[in-house]
Design a protein around this motif. Sequence first.
Motif, PDB file in Angstrom:
ATOM      1  N   GLY A   1     100.165  37.705  49.396  1.00  0.00           N
ATOM      2  CA  GLY A   1      99.683  36.538  49.038  1.00  0.00           C
ATOM      3  C   GLY A   1      99.085  36.456  47.653  1.00  0.00           C
ATOM      4  O   GLY A   1      99.310  35.174  46.844  1.00  0.00           O
ATOM      5  N   LEU A   2      98.199  37.414  47.471  1.00  0.00           N
ATOM      6  CA  LEU A   2      97.438  37.502  46.167  1.00  0.00           C
ATOM      7  C   LEU A   2      98.414  37.536  45.086  1.00  0.00           C
ATOM      8  O   LEU A   2      98.179  36.984  43.919  1.00  0.00           O
ATOM      9  CB  LEU A   2      96.282  38.558  46.119  1.00  0.00           C
ATOM     10  N   ALA A   3      99.431  38.309  45.137  1.00  0.00           N
ATOM     11  CA  ALA A   3     100.421  38.613  44.046  1.00  0.00           C
ATOM     12  C   ALA A   3     101.158  37.233  43.613  1.00  0.00           C
ATOM     13  O   ALA A   3     101.281  36.632  42.629  1.00  0.00           O
ATOM     14  CB  ALA A   3     101.207  39.636  44.380  1.00  0.00           C
ATOM     15  N   VAL A   4     101.252  36.362  44.517  1.00  0.00           N
ATOM     16  CA  VAL A   4     102.100  35.169  44.390  1.00  0.00           C
ATOM     17  C   VAL A   4     100.973  34.235  43.463  1.00  0.00           C
ATOM     18  O   VAL A   4     101.458  33.551  42.680  1.00  0.00           O
ATOM     19  CB  VAL A   4     102.406  34.261  45.751  1.00  0.00           C
ATOM     20  N   VAL A   5      99.738  34.191  44.001  1.00  0.00           N
ATOM     21  CA  VAL A   5      98.906  33.490  43.224  1.00  0.00           C
ATOM     22  C   VAL A   5      98.535  33.857  41.945  1.00  0.00           C
ATOM     23  O   VAL A   5      98.592  33.246  40.799  1.00  0.00           O
ATOM     24  CB  VAL A   5      97.374  33.463  43.983  1.00  0.00           C
ATOM     25  N   GLY A   6      98.776  35.216  41.665  1.00  0.00           N
ATOM     26  CA  GLY A   6      98.772  35.945  40.333  1.00  0.00           C
ATOM     27  C   GLY A   6      99.956  35.365  39.410  1.00  0.00           C
ATOM     28  O   GLY A   6      99.295  35.156  37.985  1.00  0.00           O
ATOM     29  N   PHE A   7     101.015  35.168  39.818  1.00  0.00           N
ATOM     30  CA  PHE A   7     102.278  34.913  39.098  1.00  0.00           C
ATOM     31  C   PHE A   7     101.981  33.396  38.683  1.00  0.00           C
ATOM     32  O   PHE A   7     102.317  33.046  37.466  1.00  0.00           O
ATOM     33  CB  PHE A   7     103.367  35.087  39.833  1.00  0.00           C
ATOM     34  N   ALA A   8     101.707  32.621  39.474  1.00  0.00           N
ATOM     35  CA  ALA A   8     101.258  31.415  39.125  1.00  0.00           C
ATOM     36  C   ALA A   8     100.100  31.140  37.965  1.00  0.00           C
ATOM     37  O   ALA A   8     100.112  30.430  37.128  1.00  0.00           O
ATOM     38  CB  ALA A   8     100.773  30.457  40.294  1.00  0.00           C
ATOM     39  N   SER A   9      99.088  32.047  38.404  1.00  0.00           N
ATOM     40  CA  SER A   9      98.130  31.827  37.109  1.00  0.00           C
ATOM     41  C   SER A   9      98.497  32.226  35.833  1.00  0.00           C
ATOM     42  O   SER A   9      97.845  31.924  35.019  1.00  0.00           O
ATOM     43  CB  SER A   9      96.653  32.748  37.604  1.00  0.00           C
ATOM     44  N   ALA A  10      99.569  33.372  35.762  1.00  0.00           N
ATOM     45  CA  ALA A  10      99.979  33.992  34.603  1.00  0.00           C
ATOM     46  C   ALA A  10     100.855  32.803  33.729  1.00  0.00           C
ATOM     47  O   ALA A  10     100.479  32.648  32.768  1.00  0.00           O
ATOM     48  CB  ALA A  10     100.834  35.048  34.739  1.00  0.00           C
ATOM     49  N   ALA A  11     101.401  31.924  34.752  1.00  0.00           N
ATOM     50  CA  ALA A  11     101.983  30.762  34.027  1.00  0.00           C
ATOM     51  C   ALA A  11     100.992  29.815  33.510  1.00  0.00           C
ATOM     52  O   ALA A  11     101.222  28.971  32.420  1.00  0.00           O
ATOM     53  CB  ALA A  11     103.176  29.893  34.933  1.00  0.00           C
ATOM     54  N   ALA A  12     100.211  29.356  34.240  1.00  0.00           N
ATOM     55  CA  ALA A  12      98.833  28.708  33.673  1.00  0.00           C
ATOM     56  C   ALA A  12      98.227  28.887  32.419  1.00  0.00           C
ATOM     57  O   ALA A  12      97.880  28.128  31.293  1.00  0.00           O
ATOM     58  CB  ALA A  12      97.903  28.146  34.999  1.00  0.00           C
ATOM     59  N   VAL A  13      97.957  30.359  32.333  1.00  0.00           N
ATOM     60  CA  VAL A  13      97.484  30.861  31.195  1.00  0.00           C
ATOM     61  C   VAL A  13      98.178  30.534  29.935  1.00  0.00           C
ATOM     62  O   VAL A  13      97.869  30.341  29.035  1.00  0.00           O
ATOM     63  CB  VAL A  13      97.046  32.310  31.384  1.00  0.00           C
ATOM     64  N   PHE A  14      99.540  31.160  30.275  1.00  0.00           N
ATOM     65  CA  PHE A  14     100.474  30.898  29.083  1.00  0.00           C
ATOM     66  C   PHE A  14     100.649  29.436  28.609  1.00  0.00           C
ATOM     67  O   PHE A  14     100.739  29.176  27.375  1.00  0.00           O
ATOM     68  CB  PHE A  14     101.821  31.356  29.450  1.00  0.00           C
ATOM     69  N   SER A  15     100.669  28.495  29.559  1.00  0.00           N
ATOM     70  CA  SER A  15     100.565  27.194  29.244  1.00  0.00           C
ATOM     71  C   SER A  15      99.610  26.589  28.368  1.00  0.00           C
ATOM     72  O   SER A  15      99.585  25.537  27.696  1.00  0.00           O
ATOM     73  CB  SER A  15     101.052  26.287  30.421  1.00  0.00           C
ATOM     74  N   LEU A  16      98.268  26.958  28.841  1.00  0.00           N
ATOM     75  CA  LEU A  16      96.892  26.250  28.293  1.00  0.00           C
ATOM     76  C   LEU A  16      96.273  26.938  27.269  1.00  0.00           C
ATOM     77  O   LEU A  16      95.618  26.202  26.413  1.00  0.00           O
ATOM     78  CB  LEU A  16      96.246  25.882  29.735  1.00  0.00           C
ATOM     79  N   ALA A  17      96.200  28.398  27.213  1.00  0.00           N
ATOM     80  CA  ALA A  17      95.387  28.838  26.536  1.00  0.00           C
ATOM     81  C   ALA A  17      95.989  29.212  25.066  1.00  0.00           C
ATOM     82  O   ALA A  17      97.047  29.411  24.791  1.00  0.00           O
ATOM     83  CB  ALA A  17      94.956  30.523  27.102  1.00  0.00           C
ATOM     84  N   ARG A  18      95.082  29.049  24.087  1.00  0.00           N
ATOM     85  CA  ARG A  18      95.551  29.415  22.791  1.00  0.00           C
ATOM     86  C   ARG A  18      94.359  29.906  21.992  1.00  0.00           C
ATOM     87  O   ARG A  18      93.243  30.172  22.528  1.00  0.00           O
ATOM     88  CB  ARG A  18      95.815  27.979  22.139  1.00  0.00           C
ATOM     89  N   GLN A  19      94.812  30.643  20.906  1.00  0.00           N
ATOM     90  CA  GLN A  19      93.768  31.433  19.987  1.00  0.00           C
ATOM     91  C   GLN A  19      92.421  30.436  19.499  1.00  0.00           C
ATOM     92  O   GLN A  19      91.304  31.071  19.510  1.00  0.00           O
ATOM     93  CB  GLN A  19      94.389  32.164  18.780  1.00  0.00           C
ATOM     94  N   SER A  20      92.699  29.273  19.244  1.00  0.00           N
ATOM     95  CA  SER A  20      91.785  28.367  18.693  1.00  0.00           C
ATOM     96  C   SER A  20      92.090  26.868  18.909  1.00  0.00           C
ATOM     97  O   SER A  20      93.306  26.735  19.138  1.00  0.00           O
ATOM     98  CB  SER A  20      91.115  28.604  17.139  1.00  0.00           C
TER      99      SER A  20
END
Length: 431
Positions: free
Chosen positions: A172-191
Amino acid sequence: MNLLTDPTKRRWLAWGSLALVFLLVNLHRLSTAVLSEQLTADFGITAAQLGTLHASFFVIYAFIQIPTGVLADRYGPRYVGSVGAFVLSVGAIGFASSSGYLTAVLSRAFIGFGSGVIFISTLRFCANWFRIDEFATMSGLTSGMAGVGAIFATTPLAVAVDWFGWQRTIYGLAVVGFASAAAVFSLARQSPAAAGLDPIENVPEQASVTLAETGGYLRELVGDIEQWLLSLAFFSGMGTILTVIGLWGVPYLVAVYDLDVTTASYFTLLGSIGILVGGPGVGWISDRIGRRRLPMVIGFGFFALLLAVIPVFGDPPLAVIAVVYFFIGSCLGVTVLALPIIKEQYPAEASGVATAIVNGAGFFGATILPTVMGVAVDRYRTDDVVAGSVVYTEFGYRVAFAITTGVAVLAFASTFVLYLRNRRRSTPDGA
Protein backbone atom coordinates in the motif's frame (compact mmCIF):
# COMPACT_ATOMS: atom_id res chain seq x y z
CA MET A 1 -5.65 28.30 -11.16
CA ASN A 2 -4.25 31.08 -8.97
CA LEU A 3 -2.57 28.40 -6.86
CA LEU A 4 -0.42 27.44 -9.84
CA THR A 5 0.30 30.93 -11.18
CA ASP A 6 1.02 32.78 -7.92
CA PRO A 7 4.63 31.83 -7.04
CA THR A 8 4.16 32.34 -3.29
CA LYS A 9 1.28 29.83 -3.36
CA ARG A 10 2.73 27.50 -5.99
CA ARG A 11 5.83 26.98 -3.86
CA TRP A 12 3.71 25.51 -1.04
CA LEU A 13 2.03 23.04 -3.41
CA ALA A 14 5.39 21.96 -4.77
CA TRP A 15 6.96 21.78 -1.32
CA GLY A 16 3.95 19.76 -0.14
CA SER A 17 4.45 17.18 -2.88
CA LEU A 18 8.12 16.79 -1.93
CA ALA A 19 7.22 16.75 1.76
CA LEU A 20 4.73 13.93 1.16
CA VAL A 21 7.50 11.84 -0.37
CA PHE A 22 9.75 12.69 2.58
CA LEU A 23 6.97 11.53 4.90
CA LEU A 24 7.02 8.16 3.11
CA VAL A 25 10.82 8.06 3.35
CA ASN A 26 10.59 8.36 7.11
CA LEU A 27 7.79 5.86 7.41
CA HIS A 28 9.92 3.30 5.56
CA ARG A 29 13.16 4.00 7.39
CA LEU A 30 11.57 3.87 10.86
CA SER A 31 9.21 0.97 10.21
CA THR A 32 11.66 -1.70 11.41
CA ALA A 33 10.86 -1.11 15.08
CA VAL A 34 7.22 -2.16 14.64
CA LEU A 35 8.09 -4.91 12.16
CA SER A 36 11.02 -6.26 14.22
CA GLU A 37 9.24 -9.29 15.73
CA GLN A 38 7.71 -10.39 12.42
CA LEU A 39 10.92 -9.87 10.47
CA THR A 40 12.92 -11.78 13.11
CA ALA A 41 10.48 -14.68 13.03
CA ASP A 42 9.87 -14.70 9.25
CA PHE A 43 13.55 -14.58 8.31
CA GLY A 44 14.97 -16.40 11.36
CA ILE A 45 17.55 -13.70 12.16
CA THR A 46 19.54 -12.50 15.19
CA ALA A 47 19.55 -9.02 16.73
CA ALA A 48 22.71 -8.12 14.83
CA GLN A 49 21.15 -9.29 11.56
CA LEU A 50 18.02 -7.28 12.33
CA GLY A 51 20.26 -4.26 12.90
CA THR A 52 21.93 -4.88 9.54
CA LEU A 53 18.55 -5.23 7.81
CA HIS A 54 17.50 -1.90 9.32
CA ALA A 55 20.84 -0.30 8.41
CA SER A 56 20.80 -1.51 4.79
CA PHE A 57 18.43 1.39 4.06
CA PHE A 58 20.92 3.91 5.42
CA VAL A 59 24.19 2.68 3.94
CA ILE A 60 23.00 3.40 0.38
CA TYR A 61 21.22 6.53 1.55
CA ALA A 62 24.46 7.87 3.03
CA PHE A 63 26.68 7.09 0.04
CA ILE A 64 24.46 8.84 -2.48
CA GLN A 65 24.18 12.13 -0.60
CA ILE A 66 27.06 13.86 -2.39
CA PRO A 67 25.94 12.73 -5.87
CA THR A 68 22.44 13.85 -4.89
CA GLY A 69 23.76 17.30 -3.98
CA VAL A 70 25.47 17.57 -7.36
CA LEU A 71 22.33 16.42 -9.21
CA ALA A 72 20.02 18.68 -7.18
CA ASP A 73 22.24 21.70 -7.87
CA ARG A 74 22.39 20.92 -11.59
CA TYR A 75 18.99 19.41 -12.50
CA GLY A 76 16.65 20.48 -9.72
CA PRO A 77 14.01 18.79 -7.57
CA ARG A 78 11.52 18.00 -10.33
CA TYR A 79 13.58 15.26 -11.93
CA VAL A 80 15.67 14.14 -8.95
CA GLY A 81 12.72 14.08 -6.53
CA SER A 82 10.23 12.31 -8.81
CA VAL A 83 12.73 9.63 -9.85
CA GLY A 84 13.64 9.07 -6.20
CA ALA A 85 9.99 8.59 -5.24
CA PHE A 86 9.52 6.09 -8.08
CA VAL A 87 12.63 4.09 -7.13
CA LEU A 88 11.81 3.87 -3.41
CA SER A 89 8.35 2.58 -4.30
CA VAL A 90 9.82 -0.14 -6.52
CA GLY A 91 12.07 -1.07 -3.59
CA ALA A 92 9.03 -1.28 -1.30
CA ILE A 93 7.41 -3.78 -3.66
CA GLY A 94 10.59 -5.85 -3.59
CA PHE A 95 10.77 -5.74 0.20
CA ALA A 96 7.16 -6.84 0.63
CA SER A 97 7.77 -9.67 -1.86
CA SER A 98 10.98 -10.89 -0.19
CA SER A 99 11.14 -14.61 0.52
CA GLY A 100 14.45 -14.52 2.40
CA TYR A 101 16.79 -12.36 4.43
CA LEU A 102 19.20 -11.45 1.62
CA THR A 103 16.41 -10.35 -0.69
CA ALA A 104 14.93 -8.25 2.11
CA VAL A 105 18.30 -6.56 2.77
CA LEU A 106 18.79 -5.76 -0.93
CA SER A 107 15.22 -4.50 -1.33
CA ARG A 108 15.46 -2.28 1.73
CA ALA A 109 18.75 -0.93 0.37
CA PHE A 110 16.89 -0.09 -2.86
CA ILE A 111 14.28 1.80 -0.82
CA GLY A 112 17.18 3.72 0.73
CA PHE A 113 18.60 4.42 -2.74
CA GLY A 114 15.41 6.14 -3.87
CA SER A 115 14.82 7.81 -0.51
CA GLY A 116 18.32 9.27 -0.36
CA VAL A 117 17.64 11.99 -2.91
CA ILE A 118 14.47 13.42 -1.37
CA PHE A 119 15.64 15.54 1.57
CA ILE A 120 18.45 17.31 -0.31
CA SER A 121 16.14 17.90 -3.29
CA THR A 122 13.60 19.47 -0.95
CA LEU A 123 16.22 21.70 0.68
CA ARG A 124 17.46 22.74 -2.77
CA PHE A 125 13.88 23.62 -3.67
CA CYS A 126 13.58 25.70 -0.48
CA ALA A 127 16.83 27.54 -1.24
CA ASN A 128 15.42 28.58 -4.63
CA TRP A 129 11.86 29.48 -3.56
CA PHE A 130 12.23 30.91 -0.01
CA ARG A 131 14.20 33.81 1.49
CA ILE A 132 17.49 33.23 3.30
CA ASP A 133 15.90 34.20 6.63
CA GLU A 134 13.22 31.53 6.04
CA PHE A 135 15.62 28.68 5.30
CA ALA A 136 16.13 27.35 8.85
CA THR A 137 12.36 27.46 9.32
CA MET A 138 11.83 25.52 6.08
CA SER A 139 14.60 23.06 7.02
CA GLY A 140 12.86 22.52 10.34
CA LEU A 141 9.44 22.26 8.71
CA THR A 142 10.78 19.70 6.25
CA SER A 143 12.39 17.72 9.06
CA GLY A 144 9.07 18.00 10.86
CA MET A 145 7.57 15.92 8.05
CA ALA A 146 10.00 13.27 9.26
CA GLY A 147 8.01 13.44 12.49
CA VAL A 148 4.73 12.90 10.66
CA GLY A 149 6.21 9.91 8.87
CA ALA A 150 7.67 8.67 12.13
CA ILE A 151 4.23 8.92 13.77
CA PHE A 152 2.74 6.77 11.01
CA ALA A 153 5.63 4.32 11.53
CA THR A 154 4.57 3.62 15.12
CA THR A 155 1.05 2.81 16.36
CA PRO A 156 -0.74 3.43 13.02
CA LEU A 157 1.69 1.07 11.28
CA ALA A 158 1.29 -1.50 14.06
CA VAL A 159 -2.49 -1.37 13.68
CA ALA A 160 -2.27 -1.64 9.88
CA VAL A 161 0.05 -4.63 10.18
CA ASP A 162 -2.37 -6.29 12.61
CA TRP A 163 -5.23 -5.77 10.17
CA PHE A 164 -3.59 -6.45 6.80
CA GLY A 165 -0.22 -8.09 7.52
CA TRP A 166 3.12 -6.40 7.00
CA GLN A 167 3.52 -7.31 3.31
CA ARG A 168 0.17 -5.87 2.21
CA THR A 169 0.82 -2.75 4.25
CA ILE A 170 4.14 -2.16 2.48
CA TYR A 171 2.47 -2.75 -0.90
CA GLY A 172 0.00 0.00 0.00
CA LEU A 173 2.84 2.41 0.78
CA ALA A 174 4.33 1.67 -2.64
CA VAL A 175 1.09 2.76 -4.34
CA VAL A 176 1.15 6.06 -2.43
CA GLY A 177 4.78 6.50 -3.45
CA PHE A 178 4.02 6.18 -7.16
CA ALA A 179 1.25 8.80 -6.84
CA SER A 180 3.64 11.12 -4.98
CA ALA A 181 6.26 10.78 -7.73
CA ALA A 182 3.69 12.00 -10.26
CA ALA A 183 2.80 14.97 -8.03
CA VAL A 184 6.45 16.04 -7.69
CA PHE A 185 7.01 15.83 -11.44
CA SER A 186 3.87 17.92 -12.07
CA LEU A 187 4.45 20.65 -9.47
CA ALA A 188 8.12 21.09 -8.56
CA ARG A 189 10.50 23.25 -10.61
CA GLN A 190 14.06 24.49 -10.13
CA SER A 191 12.93 28.11 -9.52
CA PRO A 192 9.99 30.47 -10.13
CA ALA A 193 11.57 31.46 -13.45
CA ALA A 194 11.82 27.81 -14.50
CA ALA A 195 8.07 27.51 -13.80
CA GLY A 196 7.40 30.59 -15.97
CA LEU A 197 6.44 32.68 -12.92
CA ASP A 198 7.47 36.07 -11.58
CA PRO A 199 10.39 36.10 -9.12
CA ILE A 200 9.62 36.13 -5.39
CA GLU A 201 10.78 39.23 -3.52
CA ASN A 202 14.12 38.80 -1.72
CA VAL A 203 14.63 35.33 -3.22
CA PRO A 204 17.59 35.70 -5.61
CA GLU A 205 17.63 33.63 -8.78
CA GLN A 206 20.20 30.87 -8.31
CA ALA A 207 22.98 30.65 -10.86
CA SER A 208 23.55 27.34 -12.59
CA VAL A 209 26.68 25.49 -11.54
CA THR A 210 29.12 23.53 -13.66
CA LEU A 211 30.63 20.19 -12.65
CA ALA A 212 34.05 21.87 -12.45
CA GLU A 213 32.71 24.44 -9.99
CA THR A 214 31.05 21.70 -7.96
CA GLY A 215 34.37 19.85 -7.82
CA GLY A 216 36.01 22.99 -6.46
CA TYR A 217 33.39 23.33 -3.75
CA LEU A 218 33.84 19.66 -2.85
CA ARG A 219 37.58 20.11 -2.40
CA GLU A 220 36.96 23.17 -0.25
CA LEU A 221 34.43 21.30 1.89
CA VAL A 222 36.79 18.34 2.43
CA GLY A 223 39.39 20.72 3.87
CA ASP A 224 36.88 22.63 6.04
CA ILE A 225 37.27 21.73 9.74
CA GLU A 226 33.87 23.18 10.55
CA GLN A 227 32.26 20.88 7.98
CA TRP A 228 33.84 17.94 9.82
CA LEU A 229 32.60 19.20 13.19
CA LEU A 230 29.08 19.66 11.84
CA SER A 231 29.22 16.25 10.15
CA LEU A 232 30.27 14.59 13.42
CA ALA A 233 27.36 16.25 15.21
CA PHE A 234 24.96 15.17 12.47
CA PHE A 235 26.41 11.64 12.47
CA SER A 236 25.80 11.39 16.20
CA GLY A 237 22.43 13.11 16.44
CA MET A 238 20.69 11.70 13.39
CA GLY A 239 22.26 8.26 13.81
CA THR A 240 21.11 7.99 17.41
CA ILE A 241 17.58 9.28 16.81
CA LEU A 242 16.96 6.99 13.85
CA THR A 243 18.42 4.01 15.70
CA VAL A 244 16.49 4.47 18.94
CA ILE A 245 13.14 5.65 17.55
CA GLY A 246 13.45 3.65 14.34
CA LEU A 247 14.60 0.29 15.68
CA TRP A 248 15.75 -0.53 19.21
CA GLY A 249 13.29 1.62 21.14
CA VAL A 250 10.49 -0.94 20.70
CA PRO A 251 12.45 -4.22 21.27
CA TYR A 252 13.97 -2.67 24.43
CA LEU A 253 10.50 -2.08 25.88
CA VAL A 254 9.29 -5.53 24.82
CA ALA A 255 12.30 -7.27 26.40
CA VAL A 256 12.72 -5.23 29.59
CA TYR A 257 9.11 -4.25 30.41
CA ASP A 258 7.32 -7.23 28.82
CA LEU A 259 5.11 -4.98 26.68
CA ASP A 260 3.49 -6.11 23.45
CA VAL A 261 4.67 -4.44 20.24
CA THR A 262 1.60 -2.23 19.80
CA THR A 263 1.83 -0.90 23.36
CA ALA A 264 5.59 -0.37 23.02
CA SER A 265 4.93 1.58 19.83
CA TYR A 266 3.02 4.20 21.86
CA PHE A 267 6.35 5.26 23.34
CA THR A 268 8.12 5.58 20.00
CA LEU A 269 5.01 7.45 18.88
CA LEU A 270 5.89 10.05 21.54
CA GLY A 271 9.39 10.18 20.08
CA SER A 272 7.89 10.75 16.64
CA ILE A 273 5.73 13.57 18.00
CA GLY A 274 8.96 15.00 19.41
CA ILE A 275 10.45 14.92 15.90
CA LEU A 276 7.36 16.67 14.57
CA VAL A 277 7.54 19.39 17.24
CA GLY A 278 11.30 19.75 17.57
CA GLY A 279 12.18 20.12 13.89
CA PRO A 280 10.01 23.13 13.03
CA GLY A 281 10.16 24.56 16.57
CA VAL A 282 13.94 24.75 16.89
CA GLY A 283 14.32 25.99 13.30
CA TRP A 284 11.78 28.77 13.88
CA ILE A 285 13.45 29.85 17.13
CA SER A 286 16.87 29.82 15.47
CA ASP A 287 15.63 32.07 12.64
CA ARG A 288 13.96 34.45 15.09
CA ILE A 289 16.99 34.88 17.38
CA GLY A 290 19.53 34.68 14.56
CA ARG A 291 21.67 32.10 16.37
CA ARG A 292 22.60 28.55 15.39
CA ARG A 293 25.60 27.26 17.32
CA LEU A 294 24.64 28.01 20.91
CA PRO A 295 21.27 26.19 20.60
CA MET A 296 23.18 23.18 19.22
CA VAL A 297 25.56 23.12 22.20
CA ILE A 298 22.74 23.35 24.74
CA GLY A 299 20.57 20.88 22.85
CA PHE A 300 23.24 18.20 22.48
CA GLY A 301 24.21 18.52 26.14
CA PHE A 302 20.59 17.89 27.06
CA PHE A 303 20.44 15.04 24.53
CA ALA A 304 23.39 13.22 26.14
CA LEU A 305 21.92 13.60 29.63
CA LEU A 306 18.57 12.16 28.50
CA LEU A 307 20.12 9.16 26.81
CA ALA A 308 22.18 8.40 29.91
CA VAL A 309 19.01 7.66 31.89
CA ILE A 310 18.59 4.22 30.28
CA PRO A 311 22.13 2.81 30.73
CA VAL A 312 22.35 4.25 34.26
CA PHE A 313 19.01 2.92 35.55
CA GLY A 314 18.24 0.07 33.14
CA ASP A 315 14.50 0.01 33.74
CA PRO A 316 13.37 3.47 34.92
CA PRO A 317 9.61 4.00 35.30
CA LEU A 318 7.75 3.94 32.02
CA ALA A 319 6.70 7.56 32.56
CA VAL A 320 10.37 8.49 32.50
CA ILE A 321 10.88 6.47 29.32
CA ALA A 322 8.00 8.37 27.73
CA VAL A 323 9.68 11.70 28.53
CA VAL A 324 13.08 10.45 27.34
CA TYR A 325 11.70 9.19 24.02
CA PHE A 326 9.81 12.43 23.39
CA PHE A 327 12.89 14.58 23.94
CA ILE A 328 15.13 12.23 21.95
CA GLY A 329 12.82 12.87 19.00
CA SER A 330 12.72 16.61 19.74
CA CYS A 331 16.50 16.78 19.45
CA LEU A 332 16.15 16.30 15.71
CA GLY A 333 15.53 20.04 15.57
CA VAL A 334 18.89 20.69 17.21
CA THR A 335 20.63 18.26 14.86
CA VAL A 336 19.14 19.81 11.72
CA LEU A 337 20.61 23.22 12.63
CA ALA A 338 23.86 21.89 11.17
CA LEU A 339 22.35 22.26 7.69
CA PRO A 340 21.63 26.02 7.68
CA ILE A 341 25.06 26.59 9.30
CA ILE A 342 26.92 24.84 6.47
CA LYS A 343 24.63 26.35 3.82
CA GLU A 344 25.31 29.88 5.08
CA GLN A 345 29.07 29.38 4.81
CA TYR A 346 29.03 28.65 1.06
CA PRO A 347 27.64 30.35 -2.07
CA ALA A 348 24.01 29.68 -2.94
CA GLU A 349 24.92 27.57 -5.97
CA ALA A 350 26.81 25.17 -3.68
CA SER A 351 23.95 24.72 -1.19
CA GLY A 352 23.01 21.27 -2.50
CA VAL A 353 26.45 19.71 -2.25
CA ALA A 354 27.31 21.46 1.05
CA THR A 355 24.17 20.26 2.82
CA ALA A 356 24.52 16.82 1.18
CA ILE A 357 27.92 16.19 2.76
CA VAL A 358 26.72 16.98 6.27
CA ASN A 359 23.40 15.20 5.74
CA GLY A 360 25.20 12.09 4.50
CA ALA A 361 27.19 11.88 7.72
CA GLY A 362 23.96 11.47 9.66
CA PHE A 363 23.01 8.43 7.68
CA PHE A 364 26.40 6.84 8.09
CA GLY A 365 25.52 7.10 11.78
CA ALA A 366 22.19 5.44 11.09
CA THR A 367 24.06 2.73 9.17
CA ILE A 368 26.62 1.93 11.87
CA LEU A 369 24.75 2.36 15.15
CA PRO A 370 21.87 -0.14 14.63
CA THR A 371 24.29 -3.01 14.01
CA VAL A 372 26.63 -1.94 16.82
CA MET A 373 23.70 -1.85 19.24
CA GLY A 374 22.51 -5.21 17.89
CA VAL A 375 25.92 -6.76 18.53
CA ALA A 376 25.83 -5.44 22.12
CA VAL A 377 22.32 -6.87 22.65
CA ASP A 378 23.37 -10.23 21.12
CA ARG A 379 26.45 -10.36 23.35
CA TYR A 380 24.28 -10.61 26.48
CA ARG A 381 21.42 -12.72 25.09
CA THR A 382 20.07 -15.76 26.90
CA ASP A 383 19.58 -19.24 25.46
CA ASP A 384 15.81 -19.06 25.95
CA VAL A 385 13.41 -18.84 22.99
CA VAL A 386 9.85 -17.53 23.34
CA ALA A 387 7.41 -17.57 20.39
CA GLY A 388 10.31 -18.17 18.02
CA SER A 389 12.33 -15.18 19.28
CA VAL A 390 15.49 -15.17 21.39
CA VAL A 391 15.22 -13.58 24.85
CA TYR A 392 17.53 -10.61 25.41
CA THR A 393 18.64 -9.14 28.73
CA GLU A 394 18.26 -5.78 30.38
CA PHE A 395 22.04 -5.52 30.79
CA GLY A 396 22.55 -5.98 27.05
CA TYR A 397 20.25 -3.05 26.37
CA ARG A 398 22.03 -0.95 29.00
CA VAL A 399 25.30 -1.55 27.16
CA ALA A 400 23.66 -0.73 23.82
CA PHE A 401 22.19 2.54 25.09
CA ALA A 402 25.51 3.41 26.73
CA ILE A 403 27.00 3.36 23.23
CA THR A 404 24.45 5.89 21.96
CA THR A 405 25.06 8.04 25.03
CA GLY A 406 28.78 8.14 24.25
CA VAL A 407 27.99 9.11 20.67
CA ALA A 408 25.77 11.96 21.91
CA VAL A 409 28.65 13.21 24.07
CA LEU A 410 30.75 13.36 20.88
CA ALA A 411 28.06 15.54 19.29
CA PHE A 412 28.12 17.87 22.28
CA ALA A 413 31.92 18.11 22.15
CA SER A 414 32.02 18.86 18.42
CA THR A 415 29.37 21.60 18.64
CA PHE A 416 31.10 23.13 21.66
CA VAL A 417 34.35 23.38 19.67
CA LEU A 418 32.36 24.90 16.80
CA TYR A 419 30.84 27.44 19.18
CA LEU A 420 34.27 28.43 20.59
CA ARG A 421 35.75 28.83 17.10
CA ASN A 422 32.90 31.10 16.13
CA ARG A 423 33.25 33.22 19.27
CA ARG A 424 36.92 33.76 18.55
CA ARG A 425 36.04 35.08 15.11
CA SER A 426 33.43 37.39 16.69
CA THR A 427 31.02 36.91 13.81
CA PRO A 428 27.62 38.64 13.84
CA ASP A 429 26.04 35.25 14.56
CA GLY A 430 27.89 35.18 17.88
CA ALA A 431 26.81 31.63 18.59
